[in-house]
Design an enzyme around this catalytic site. Structure first.
Site, short mmCIF file in Angstrom:
data_model
loop_
_atom_site.label_atom_id
_atom_site.label_comp_id
_atom_site.label_asym_id
_atom_site.label_seq_id
_atom_site.Cartn_x
_atom_site.Cartn_y
_atom_site.Cartn_z
N TYR A 108 -7.33 0.41 5.72
CA TYR A 108 -6.29 1.38 6.07
C TYR A 108 -5.19 0.64 6.82
O TYR A 108 -5.47 -0.19 7.70
CB TYR A 108 -6.88 2.47 6.98
CG TYR A 108 -5.85 3.44 7.49
CD1 TYR A 108 -5.58 4.63 6.80
CD2 TYR A 108 -5.10 3.15 8.63
CE1 TYR A 108 -4.62 5.51 7.26
CE2 TYR A 108 -4.14 4.03 9.09
CZ TYR A 108 -3.90 5.21 8.41
OH TYR A 108 -2.94 6.08 8.85
N GLU A 196 2.26 4.67 5.16
CA GLU A 196 0.80 4.56 5.20
C GLU A 196 0.28 4.05 3.86
O GLU A 196 0.70 4.53 2.80
CB GLU A 196 0.20 5.94 5.48
CG GLU A 196 -1.31 5.93 5.62
CD GLU A 196 -1.88 7.33 5.75
OE1 GLU A 196 -2.27 7.72 6.85
OE2 GLU A 196 -1.93 8.05 4.73
#
Ligand code: GDP
Ligand code: MN
Length: 390
Positions: A108, A196
C-alpha cells in the site's frame, strides 16, 4: 474532485509510474476485442468513483475473449454497490480491460496532506490490496508514515527508509524510490489532496507496478489545471450538485427533510444549526451567494425540490448588498412560476426588510413570514413534521 482509475493510470504513465497495459471498453464487444488483443487473459475492472470493487464483483479475471464478453455484459447490466458507494447502486458505463499480472506481493502506498503536522505525509504498508482502515485498526505497526517538508520535498533517505520498512531489497529499493518520487511530483504539480496506490505490486517479472490508482484533487486549485478539469465525469457526481455549480450556487445534499435557501456560507451553517436545535434535520446546505436574483432563486428552488425527502423549505436571507424587497420579488416570482405544494417559511433581515415582508404577505402565495431566525427554524421544523418527516 475524483477521477476514474483509468484516468489516474494515464497520469501515472505521464509521470513515469509503471502501470499494466490496458484500455477502456464501453461495450461488451469492445471488452471481448481488447481481451483478444491482450492474448486472451485479462482483468476487467468497472470504472466508478468508488473503491472496494474487488470485494463486490467489480474486478474479475478472465481467461478468454468469450468469457470477457460475458463478464462485461453482466457488469454493464448490473449496477454495483461497494462499501464505498454509500448504499447506492452505481451504473457501470466503462470497464477497464487490463493485461493480467501475476502478483508476487502487494503493498500500500499513498500521499496525503497531514494538516496537524502541516506537512505532506507518505503512508506505506506491507499489507496491500486490503482495506487500509482495517490494517490501521488491527495491525497499526504495519503502517509506516514519513512526513515530507513541502519546501524540501522527498529526500533519498526517506524513500529508502520506506522501502526498507516494506521489506524491499536489491533492485526493488530503486524502483520504489523512483515510483515514490514520481508520485510525489504528481501530487504537488497537479494539486492533489490524495494519491493512493492500493495495491502496488511486485509482478511475475520482478517489477513494481501500480495495479490501482486513486487520485483526489484539491478543488480550490483547479483553476490552475484545465487539463484536470477535463477529466471530471459528471455522471459520477450528485446531479443536483452538478446543476447547482452550473448556476454558481454552493449546494451540498444532506439527509434531512428541510430544504434551506440561504445567502452566505456562515448564515447557512447557522441556519442548519438552528434547524437541528429545534429537532429538525436540514435536507441540504445551499448558499445562493451575494447577488441572489430571481433566476438564481428559482434555480435554487428547483434543485431543492428535486430531493423528494424535502417537506418544508426555509428561506433565510440577509439583505446586505441585495435589498430585501428585491429578494422578496425574486422569491415570489420563482414560487409563482412553479406549482409549489410544500410550505415555505421566509425570514428576511436587512435593508428594506419592511418592504420585502409586505410584498410576501400580500402575495397570497403559500409563503409564511417569520420574524426571526429562531421562529423561522421552529416553523420549518413544525411544517416538515406535519407533512410526515422523512
Ligand atoms: P478495488 O477493490 O476497487 O480497490 O480494486 P483494485 O484495483 O485494487 O483490485 C482489487 C484486487 O483485484 C487487487 O487487490 C488484486 O488482488 C486483484 N487484481 C487486480 N488486477 C489484477 C491482476 O492483474 N492480476 C491479479 N492476479 N489480480 C489482480
Ligand atoms: Mn484498490
Amino acid at each position: 474532485m475524483n477521477i476514474h482509475e483509468y484516468q489516474g493510470k494515464e497520469l501515472f504513465e505521464q509521470y513515469g509510474i509503471p502501470v499494466p497495459r490496458g484500455k477502456v471498453a464501453y461495450t461488451n464487444w469492445q471488452a471481448e476485442d481488447l481481451t483478444r488483443k491482450l492474448g486472451g487473459a485479462a482483468v476487467l475492472k468497472v470504472q466508478i468513483h468508488a473503491g472496494n470493487r474487488g470485494a463486490s464483483g467489480g474486478v474479475k479475471l478472465v481467461s478468454s475473449a468469450k468469457e470477457a464478453k460475458e463478464v462485461a455484459e453482466h457488469m454493464f447490466n448490473t449496477p454495483i454497490v461497494t462499501a464505498q458507494t454509500a448504499g447506492q447502486a452505481k451504473e457501470v458505463r466503462k470497464i477497464l480491460v487490463e493485461e493480467l499480472m501475476k502478483i508476487v506481493k502487494e503493498f500500500y502506498l499513498s500521499i496525503i496532506i497531514d494538516r496537524d503536522a502541516q506537512k505532506v505525509a507518505v503512508v506505506a504498508s506491507s499489507e496491500g490490496g486490503v482495506n487500509i482502515e482495517e490494517v490501521a485498526e488491527h495491525h497499526p505497526e504495519k503502517i509506516v508514515i514519513e512526513h515530507v517538508e513541502p519546501s524540501v520535498g522527498i529526500l533519498d533517505f526517506q524513500a529508502r527508509k520506506l522501502a526498507f520498512a516494506l521489506g524491499l531489497v536489491g533492485d526493488h529499493v530503486g524502483q520504489f524510490s523512483s515510483i515514490l518520487r514520481n508520485l510525489y511530483r504528481l501530487f504537488v504539480e497537479k494539486d492533489c489532496s490524495q494519491v493512493e496506490i492500493n495495491p502496488l505490486i511486485i509482478n511475475g517479472d520482478g517489477k513494481l507496478v501500480a495495479l490501482d490508482a486513486k487520485i483526489n484533487f484539491d478543488e480550490n486549485a483547479q483553476m490552475r489545471h484545465p487539463d484536470v478539469q477535463e477529466l471530471r465525469d459528471f455522471a459520477e457526481e450528485d446531479q443536483r450538485e452538478v446543476e447547482a455549480s452550473r448556476y454558481n450556487l454552493s449546494y451540498i445534499a444532506l439527509d434531512g427533510s428541510i430544504g434551506c435557501m440561504v445567502n452566505g456560507a456562515g448564515l447557512a451553517m447557522a441556519t442548519m444549526d438552528m434547524i437541528q436545535h429545534y429537532g429538525g434535520a436540514p435536507a441540504n446546505f445551499l448558499d445562493v451567494g451575494g447577488g441572489a436574483n430571481t433566476e438564481k432563486v428559482s434555480h435554487a428552488f428547483r434543485i431543492i425540490l428535486r430531493d423528494d425527502k424535502v417537506r418544508s423549505i426555509l428561506i433565510n436571507i440577509f439583505g446586505g448588498i441585495m435589498k430585501c424587497d428585491i429578494i422578496a420579488q425574486g422569491v415570489i416570482e420563482a414560487v409563482r412560476e412553479m406549482d409549489l405544494k410544500i410550505p415555505v417559511i421566509v425570514r428576511l433581515e436587512g435593508t428594506n426588510v419592511e418592504e420585502g415582508m409586505k410584498l410576501i404577505r400580500e402575495s397570497e402565495l403559500n409563503l409564511t413570514v417569520a420574524s426571526g431566525l429562531e421562529e423561522a427554524a421552529r416553523m420549518a421544523v413544525e411544517a416538515a413534521g406535519k407533512g410526515g418527516a422523512a
